[in-house]
Design an enzyme around this catalytic site. Structure first.
Site, PDB file in Angstrom:
ATOM      1  N   TYR A 161       0.842  -1.196   0.000  1.00  0.00           N
ATOM      2  CA  TYR A 161       0.000   0.000   0.000  1.00  0.00           C
ATOM      3  C   TYR A 161       0.872   1.240   0.000  1.00  0.00           C
ATOM      4  O   TYR A 161       1.717   1.423   0.882  1.00  0.00           O
ATOM      5  CB  TYR A 161      -0.921   0.015   1.218  1.00  0.00           C
ATOM      6  CG  TYR A 161      -2.058  -0.986   1.169  1.00  0.00           C
ATOM      7  CD1 TYR A 161      -2.342  -1.720   0.024  1.00  0.00           C
ATOM      8  CD2 TYR A 161      -2.861  -1.205   2.284  1.00  0.00           C
ATOM      9  CE1 TYR A 161      -3.377  -2.631  -0.014  1.00  0.00           C
ATOM     10  CE2 TYR A 161      -3.910  -2.117   2.255  1.00  0.00           C
ATOM     11  CZ  TYR A 161      -4.157  -2.829   1.103  1.00  0.00           C
ATOM     12  OH  TYR A 161      -5.181  -3.737   1.068  1.00  0.00           O
ATOM     13  N   THR A 162       0.668   2.096  -0.970  1.00  0.00           N
ATOM     14  CA  THR A 162       1.458   3.321  -1.172  1.00  0.00           C
ATOM     15  C   THR A 162       2.951   3.037  -1.012  1.00  0.00           C
ATOM     16  O   THR A 162       3.677   3.800  -0.393  1.00  0.00           O
ATOM     17  CB  THR A 162       1.009   4.461  -0.225  1.00  0.00           C
ATOM     18  OG1 THR A 162       1.086   4.026   1.137  1.00  0.00           O
ATOM     19  CG2 THR A 162      -0.395   4.909  -0.541  1.00  0.00           C
TER      20      THR A 162
END
Length: 238
Positions: free
Chosen positions: A68-69
């Site tokens: 995630y990110t």
């Protein structure tokens, strides 16, 4: 989770975040709704406000993933739970990896390419997947980013149809026995994979899946016919 035959209005069945429930066939107490942190990483101040509001309302269940990110979600979450780790139930995932932690801010996860290449670095064929090497390296990276010695739940992020389920279940069990993960779960996987994994775990005395993350929308309602009945039979929380 509402039963298929439950016709009660949804606003009558949702409960407060501090009305904790057991996750699957375990003794782990979690808020009925978890806080997904897939978007954590772009605006630290806004992300902190979201975290604080959920936490102040009694929420204790936080969901993230190594990709995630590009790892920023885990870093942000680790900072936010600092000082309150024992009050928080943290779930992270493996299967989709950036090429390496030191390049995570430059490259997208390994399943995407930039012009067919990862800059000047060749792609690592073992950087992602459900196999043991991916699990060990990903979990160590996640714990480092979050600044914690363990994750409460480690999810298989997706089923990649390559690694034998026997290898996955044994590797997950080893992660639990090492103390780096307390429970295991699975995400975006067919019902037959999850059922097979838990049957193997039961027969061999391994750690079973206690949680499932899956899609449910107007176009994809497979949860009703396959996933939810399987989870009820095998003791998984959704």
């Amino acid at each position: 989770m509402k039963g298929i035959s439950d016709s009660t209005a949804i606003n009558k069945t949702l409960t407060a975040l501090d009305n904790y429930v057991l996750l699957g066939k375990s003794g782990l107490r979690v808020s009925p709704l978890s806080l997904g942190t897939m978007g954590f990483g772009s605006n630290k101040e806004t992300c902190r406000k979201i975290f604080d509001r959920y936490y102040e309302e009694g929420g204790n269940f936080f969901d993230t993933a190594n990709c995630y990110t590009n790892g920023e979600s885990e870093r942000f979450l680790g900072e936010y739970i600092s000082g309150k780790r024992t009050e928080c139930v943290v779930a992270t995932k493996y299967s989709i990896n950036p090429p390496s932690d030191d390049l995570a801010d430059k490259y997208v996860p390994c399943f995407r390419s930039q012009g067919g290449k990862f800059g000047n670095r060749r792609p690592n064929p073992n950087a992602g997947g459900n196999h043991r090497k991916s699990l060990v390296e990903t979990l160590d990276g996640s714990l480092k980013r979050m600044g914690t010695g363990y994750t409460d739940i480690l999810y298989v992020h997706l089923w990649e149809y390559r690694t034998p389920i026997q290898e996955v279940m044994r590797a997950l069990d080893d992660a639990v026995r090492s103390g780096k993960a307390l429970y295991v779960g699975i995400s975006d996987a067919p019902a037959w994979v999850t059922a097979s994994g838990n049957s193997i775990a039961e027969l061999r005395g391994l750690t079973p899946f206690i949680g499932m993350q899956t899609r449910f929308n107007m176009l994809n309602r497979s949860l009703e016919a396959e996933i939810q009945p399987m989870c009820a039979e095998h003791g998984l929380g959704i």
